[in-house]
Design an enzyme around this catalytic site. Structure first.
Site, PDB file in Angstrom:
ATOM      1  N   GLU A  43       0.834  -1.209   0.000  1.00 48.06           N
ATOM      2  CA  GLU A  43       0.000   0.000   0.000  1.00 48.06           C
ATOM      3  C   GLU A  43       0.863   1.250   0.000  1.00 48.06           C
ATOM      4  OE1 GLU A  43      -3.168  -0.115  -1.128  1.00 48.06           O
ATOM      5  OE2 GLU A  43      -3.568  -1.509   0.521  1.00 48.06           O
ATOM      6  N   HIS A  44       0.463   2.206  -0.803  1.00 44.21           N
ATOM      7  CA  HIS A  44       1.171   3.483  -0.966  1.00 44.21           C
ATOM      8  C   HIS A  44       2.593   3.260  -1.480  1.00 44.21           C
ATOM      9  CE1 HIS A  44      -1.907   6.238   0.513  1.00 44.21           C
ATOM     10  NE2 HIS A  44      -2.265   5.248   1.303  1.00 44.21           N
ATOM     11  N   GLY A 139     -12.586   2.285  -0.754  1.00 46.96           N
ATOM     12  CA  GLY A 139     -11.212   1.796  -0.920  1.00 46.96           C
ATOM     13  C   GLY A 139     -11.115   0.595  -1.842  1.00 46.96           C
ATOM     14  N   SER A 141     -11.774   0.929  -5.189  1.00 42.68           N
ATOM     15  CA  SER A 141     -11.573   1.487  -6.538  1.00 42.68           C
ATOM     16  C   SER A 141     -12.841   1.577  -7.377  1.00 42.68           C
ATOM     17  CB  SER A 141     -10.518   0.693  -7.308  1.00 42.68           C
ATOM     18  OG  SER A 141      -9.317   0.801  -6.654  1.00 42.68           O
ATOM     19  N   SER A 142     -13.894   2.075  -6.776  1.00 43.98           N
ATOM     20  CA  SER A 142     -15.106   2.305  -7.569  1.00 43.98           C
ATOM     21  C   SER A 142     -14.812   3.335  -8.667  1.00 43.98           C
ATOM     22  CB  SER A 142     -16.253   2.770  -6.680  1.00 43.98           C
ATOM     23  OG  SER A 142     -15.855   3.867  -5.896  1.00 43.98           O
ATOM     24  N   ASP A 187      -4.808   0.902  -9.222  1.00 40.24           N
ATOM     25  CA  ASP A 187      -6.246   0.631  -9.308  1.00 40.24           C
ATOM     26  C   ASP A 187      -6.676   0.403 -10.750  1.00 40.24           C
ATOM     27  OD1 ASP A 187      -5.875   1.292  -6.720  1.00 40.24           O
ATOM     28  OD2 ASP A 187      -6.981   3.186  -6.786  1.00 40.24           O
TER      29      ASP A 187
HETATM   30  C1  GLA Z   1      -5.368   4.683  -3.837  1.00 40.49           C
HETATM   31  C2  GLA Z   1      -4.658   5.081  -5.136  1.00 40.49           C
HETATM   32  C3  GLA Z   1      -3.646   4.023  -5.544  1.00 40.49           C
HETATM   33  C4  GLA Z   1      -2.712   3.664  -4.392  1.00 40.49           C
HETATM   34  C5  GLA Z   1      -3.512   3.378  -3.121  1.00 40.49           C
HETATM   35  C6  GLA Z   1      -2.628   3.176  -1.925  1.00 40.49           C
HETATM   36  O1  GLA Z   1      -6.151   3.551  -4.063  1.00 40.49           O
HETATM   37  O2  GLA Z   1      -5.583   5.281  -6.163  1.00 40.49           O
HETATM   38  O3  GLA Z   1      -2.928   4.466  -6.672  1.00 40.49           O
HETATM   39  O4  GLA Z   1      -1.763   4.666  -4.194  1.00 40.49           O
HETATM   40  O5  GLA Z   1      -4.429   4.426  -2.826  1.00 40.49           O
HETATM   41  O6  GLA Z   1      -1.875   2.031  -2.072  1.00 40.49           O
END
Ligand code: GLA
Length: 400
Positions: A43-44, A139, A141-142, A187
């Site tokens: 993540e991130h 969280g 990715s809609s 995403d």
């Molecule tokens: C969101 C962003 C992704 C990613 C995540 C964290 O979903 O759209 O690109 O950075 O946060 O991992």
């Protein structure tokens, strides 16, 4: 459980087609779908060039569409969009091959139209129905699912076919320019390239993805939506990106992905304590992610679970993108399930609310769901939304 949100893709397609006929009094010519995603670990790290390990989920955005002969007063192209979930219609206008932001949900769509117009695509007037069962702002990715579904539709409508990577980048640019979120590529990549029964280990520097099978029928992927959404999310996301860029600058590299922990530690005194912690998360998380993928390949499930728990702790303490409700869910899943064989759990996605993802033996799934939901409600007064998923296929034209 989530009621109609558990619809299968075929049911969702049927519903979008019916809604289209009711609203626009004709049959749709095209139907496109694109899934949301869940990130198992990593993540991130994407905007730092590191590894991520997501999969597409069995929740999608579906678009039904047909050409329309409506034009504006001066012959402009008109795109009418009806959202099944919001129960409202909005219209977009394309004037001189340009489309504007309007600071509403249609911006995710307008951003993709802008991308195709910039490539010289000719877009006719259209009627579109948007339907879907990816929880909004959870969280999962809609927004990427909406962007990718529109790009998939426009490929069919305009005949302008993009490579998978160009499609991902076009969708990412729409998110940057139209939604104002400086996201990485994870995403959109997962929504375009998802593979049934597989996770994608994506190297965000080379943009090369390695597929890892996830076929163990005894392990369930459990997603729990905390049902909290914190408003600060967008500003804080951009701030994290800036802190990473600051760390990279001090370390003399373009991307934190290229730094070893020892090199970071050697420069600790030259850095603000917060910037140091952010970089520490990114460097450790990239390594954890590669290790988790290797462990999964070898069937070392307890190691995958341990790495997920470490990831959560690092996101909570060093990256500071978790929140009380997500921490509570992680605690409850482990508390209810550790002795019964729950493997691991963590927050997933950008953070500040949204969902956790857990790996749970199938035989105790129902028990964990009951226990965790009841105890979460008792402590927060919030009913969590819960569902399971298997890795799903990426975006597709269902009808063309
Ligand atoms: C969101 C962003 C992704 C990613 C995540 C964290 O979903 O759209 O690109 O950075 O946060 O991992």
């Amino acid at each position: 459980m989530l009621g109609d949100k558990e619809l299968e893709l075929t049911d969702l397609v049927q519903r979008a087609e019916n809604t289209f006929e009711t609203n626009f009094k004709k049959k749709p010519q095209w139907v496109a779908s694109a899934p949301g995603r869940v990130n198992l670990i990593g993540e991130h790290t994407d905007y730092n060039g590191g590894y991520v390990f997501p999969m597409a989920i069995q929740r999608s955005v579906v678009l039904a569409a047909a050409p329309s002969d409506e034009t504006g007063e001066n012959g402009e192209t008109i795109v009418n969009i009806y959202s099944h979930n919001l129960g409202e219609t909005k219209s977009l206008k394309i004037i001189d091959n340009k489309i504007k932001r309007s600071l509403t949900w249609t911006d995710y769509i307008a951003g993709i139209f802008a991308g195709f117009l910039a490539l010289g695509a000719e877009i006719p007037s259209l009627d579109i129905v948007v339907d879907g069962n990816v929880p909004l702002g959870g969280g999962l990715s809609s927004s990427a699912a909406l962007e990718v579904s529109v790009a998939t539709l426009l490929e069919a409508v305009t005949g302008k076919n993009l490579s998978a990577l160009d499609k991902v980048l076009l969708c990412q640019k729409a998110e940057h320019d139209f939604a104002g979120v400086p996201c990485g590529i994870m995403d959109q990549f997962a929504s375009v390239n998802g593979k049934k029964d597989h996770l994608l280990l994506l190297d965000c520097k080379s943009t090369k993805a390695y597929v890892v099978p996830f076929e163990n029928p005894d392990i369930s992927i459990l997603i729990i939506d905390s049902n909290v959404k914190h408003q600060l999310a967008n500003g804080e996301y951009a701030k994290r990106r800036e802190e990473c860029e600051k760390a990279a600058e001090i370390l003399g590299v373009e991307l934190l992905r290229d730094v070893k922990m020892a090199d970071l530690e050697a420069k600790e005194s030259e850095m603000d304590a917060t910037v140091f912690k952010r970089a520490r998360h990114v460097i450790a998380e990239t390594e954890r992610t590669a290790n988790a993928a290797k462990a999964m390949k070898r069937g070392e499930w307890s190691l995958v679970g341990e790495l997920m728990l470490e990831s959560h702790a690092s996101l909570r303490d060093d990256y500071e993108v978790s929140c009380n409700e997500l921490d509570l869910l992680v605690e409850l899943v482990m508390d209810c399930g550790k002795s019964k064989g729950v493997l691991g759990t963590r927050m997933t996605g950008g953070g500040f609310g949204g969902c956790t993802v857990s790996l749970v033996p199938k035989k105790i799934l129902e028990e964990i769901i009951q226990d965790v939901s009841a105890r979460y409600f008792e402590k927060t007064g919030i009913q969590p939304a819960v569902f399971t998923t298997r890795p799903a296929q990426g975006a597709q034209m269902v009808k063309q």
